[in-house]
Design a protein around this motif. Structure first.
Motif, mmCIF file in Angstrom:
data_model
loop_
_atom_site.group_PDB
_atom_site.id
_atom_site.type_symbol
_atom_site.label_atom_id
_atom_site.label_comp_id
_atom_site.label_asym_id
_atom_site.label_seq_id
_atom_site.Cartn_x
_atom_site.Cartn_y
_atom_site.Cartn_z
ATOM 1 N N MET A 8 12.289 2.035 -55.763
ATOM 2 C CA MET A 8 12.061 0.818 -54.762
ATOM 3 C C MET A 8 13.536 0.595 -54.152
ATOM 4 S SD MET A 8 10.549 -2.858 -55.517
ATOM 5 C CE MET A 8 9.013 -2.147 -55.959
ATOM 6 N N SER A 34 -1.773 -1.018 -49.112
ATOM 7 C CA SER A 34 -2.071 0.240 -48.977
ATOM 8 C C SER A 34 -1.156 1.232 -49.896
ATOM 9 C CB SER A 34 -1.914 0.795 -47.478
ATOM 10 O OG SER A 34 -0.495 1.030 -47.394
ATOM 11 N N THR A 35 -2.046 2.383 -50.742
ATOM 12 C CA THR A 35 -1.367 3.141 -51.364
ATOM 13 C C THR A 35 -1.706 4.646 -51.070
ATOM 14 O OG1 THR A 35 -0.792 4.016 -53.822
ATOM 15 C CG2 THR A 35 -3.207 3.036 -53.336
ATOM 16 N N PRO A 37 7.642 -6.929 -45.279
ATOM 17 C CA PRO A 37 6.818 -5.982 -46.083
ATOM 18 C C PRO A 37 7.726 -5.034 -46.915
ATOM 19 C CG PRO A 37 6.978 -5.034 -43.929
ATOM 20 C CD PRO A 37 7.585 -6.413 -43.764
ATOM 21 N N THR A 76 8.086 -1.477 -49.789
ATOM 22 C CA THR A 76 7.577 -0.299 -50.040
ATOM 23 C C THR A 76 8.220 0.059 -51.198
ATOM 24 O OG1 THR A 76 7.237 0.086 -47.856
ATOM 25 C CG2 THR A 76 7.067 2.096 -49.334
ATOM 26 N N SER A 77 7.280 0.866 -52.244
ATOM 27 C CA SER A 77 7.956 1.635 -53.384
ATOM 28 C C SER A 77 7.276 2.739 -53.721
ATOM 29 C CB SER A 77 7.649 0.567 -54.597
ATOM 30 O OG SER A 77 6.118 0.583 -54.694
ATOM 31 N N ARG A 78 7.966 3.917 -54.245
ATOM 32 C CA ARG A 78 7.351 5.049 -54.523
ATOM 33 C C ARG A 78 7.075 5.031 -56.058
ATOM 34 N NH1 ARG A 78 12.679 7.444 -52.405
ATOM 35 N NH2 ARG A 78 13.149 5.302 -52.908
ATOM 36 N N ARG A 130 -5.669 7.937 -49.337
ATOM 37 C CA ARG A 130 -4.913 6.606 -49.027
ATOM 38 C C ARG A 130 -6.167 5.406 -49.079
ATOM 39 N NH1 ARG A 130 -1.028 4.794 -45.497
ATOM 40 N NH2 ARG A 130 -1.839 2.764 -44.500
ATOM 41 N N THR A 174 2.957 6.234 -52.646
ATOM 42 C CA THR A 174 3.777 5.550 -51.786
ATOM 43 C C THR A 174 2.906 4.260 -51.974
ATOM 44 O OG1 THR A 174 5.000 7.033 -50.556
ATOM 45 C CG2 THR A 174 4.953 4.762 -49.755
ATOM 46 N N VAL A 175 3.413 3.127 -52.044
ATOM 47 C CA VAL A 175 2.769 1.691 -52.074
ATOM 48 C C VAL A 175 3.685 0.796 -50.985
ATOM 49 C CG1 VAL A 175 2.192 -0.287 -53.532
ATOM 50 C CG2 VAL A 175 2.221 1.942 -54.552
ATOM 51 N N SER A 176 2.587 0.205 -50.346
ATOM 52 C CA SER A 176 3.368 -0.676 -49.135
ATOM 53 C C SER A 176 2.539 -1.869 -49.389
ATOM 54 C CB SER A 176 3.149 -0.133 -47.959
ATOM 55 O OG SER A 176 3.718 -0.969 -46.865
#
Length: 339
Positions: free
Chosen positions: A213, A151-152, A184, A186-188, A138, A174-176
């Motif tokens: 996303m 964060s990823t 915020p 989030t994407s995967r 992380r 996972t990217v936030s």
């Protein structure tokens, strides 16, 4: 490869000949996202109704969508883009040069900094554990002004197949991203890579990625295939040694209920290793390898820690034309161990 409807929309929306879009692309000024919104809404209220837009992210695009008229504008990789459900049949049109011609205050050309004077091998900053099956990590970053928290959280999976390639390394993460004053998102992401070992050091190759996303009312799936394979990080370079990648990036975006969008982007990027230097971040002080990459007049850089391979600092733009510097935080960890 513009269609006639796109040509008409370009002329209608921006009041310039479509020939302007063939001019050399200019980098969008850092403050241009808000400035462009204000200018578009005041200059073309019928196309971009003031106060009626909805902001969001979809794949590589930071966009503002106007549901009452079905129009949208977006920024991606320093480009200004427009799309319309009626005028462009949902296709995305690059109108950077046209906007810059109409309002030069929104655009600028940046200069490339002089070479660095660092020493030390790039291979010192490669850590094979970060590509080892089962590794988890992380990375938490924050921008220099604290307005962006990024964060990823990822995991290295077993060998996978992608775009006809077998046995490649799959990284699932996972990217936030959180921004001050905005919700915020989030994407995967799944990325597909391999390592090529050379006598001078390893070379990290990326075949492409899949981005999932959630956006208002639907989710998107964006598949990017790099042709040829993207030499994403070369740890065999000598100090101030460069190479140029002539990249063809094929992107397919799938949005439920809408036609699948496909696009091909051709661009040249130059990658340079600048050597090692000491750098201080919220997580501590490290010796790090500096890598730099340029795309036209745009320059980005990343610092990778010696020995551990930690991504310490990233500078560039936020995908919307705004410059940003991200620093790794002490809350980051690898395989459950603090960095």
């Amino acid at each position: 490869m513009m269609r006639s409807s796109i040509r008409r929309f370009a002329a209608l929306a921006l009041g310039v000949s479509v020939a302007a879009t063939a001019q050399a692309q200019l980098s969008v000024r850092p403050s241009s996202r808000d400035a462009a919104r204000q200018w578009l809404e005041s200059s073309f209220p019928a196309l971009f109704p003031p106060g009626a837009g909805q902001d969001g992210m979809a794949g590589p695009y930071a966009y503002r969508f106007y549901p009452s008229v079905g129009n949208a504008f977006a920024f991606s990789d320093g480009k200004f883009l427009v799309a319309s459900q009626t005028q462009t049949a949902g296709q995305i049109v690059d109108l950077t040069a046209a906007m810059c011609q109409l309002n030069a205050a929104l655009c600028e050309t940046t200069s490339v900094p002089s070479p660095g004077t660092g020493t030390g091998a790039a291979s010192d900053c490669f850590n094979p554990v970060l590509l080892q099956q089962g590794t988890t990590y992380r990375w938490d970053w924050q921008s220099s002004d604290g307005a962006v928290q990024f964060s990823t959280e990822g995991r290295i999976n077993g060998p996978a197949s992608f775009a006809g390639q077998t046995g490649v390394i799959e990284t699932e993460r996972t990217v936030s991203v959180g921004r001050a004053g905005a919700p915020p998102f989030t994407s995967r992401v799944r990325e597909y890579e391999s390592v090529e070992n050379t006598p001078q050091g390893p070379v990290l190759l990326r075949y492409g990625s899949i981005v999932l996303m959630d956006v208002p009312l639907a989710g998107t799936r964006t598949t990017i295939v790099n042709t040829p394979v993207n030499r994403i990080r070369d740890f065999s370079l000598a100090v101030n040694e460069s190479y140029t990648l002539n990249e063809v990036r094929q992107t397919t975006m799938e949005i439920p209920g809408l036609p699948t969008q496909t696009s091909t982007v051709r661009e040249a990027q130059t990658f340079t290793y600048r050597g090692q230097e000491s750098i201080t971040v919220p997580a501590g002080t490290y010796t790090a390898c500096k890598f730099e990459w340029t795309n036209g007049a745009r320059v980005s850089a990343g610092w990778t820690a010696k020995g551990t391979g930690l991504p310490l600092v990233i500078t560039g733009d936020d995908g919307a034309g705004n410059p940003i510097t991200l620093y790794i935080k002490s809350s980051s960890h690898i395989n459950g161990h603090p960095i």
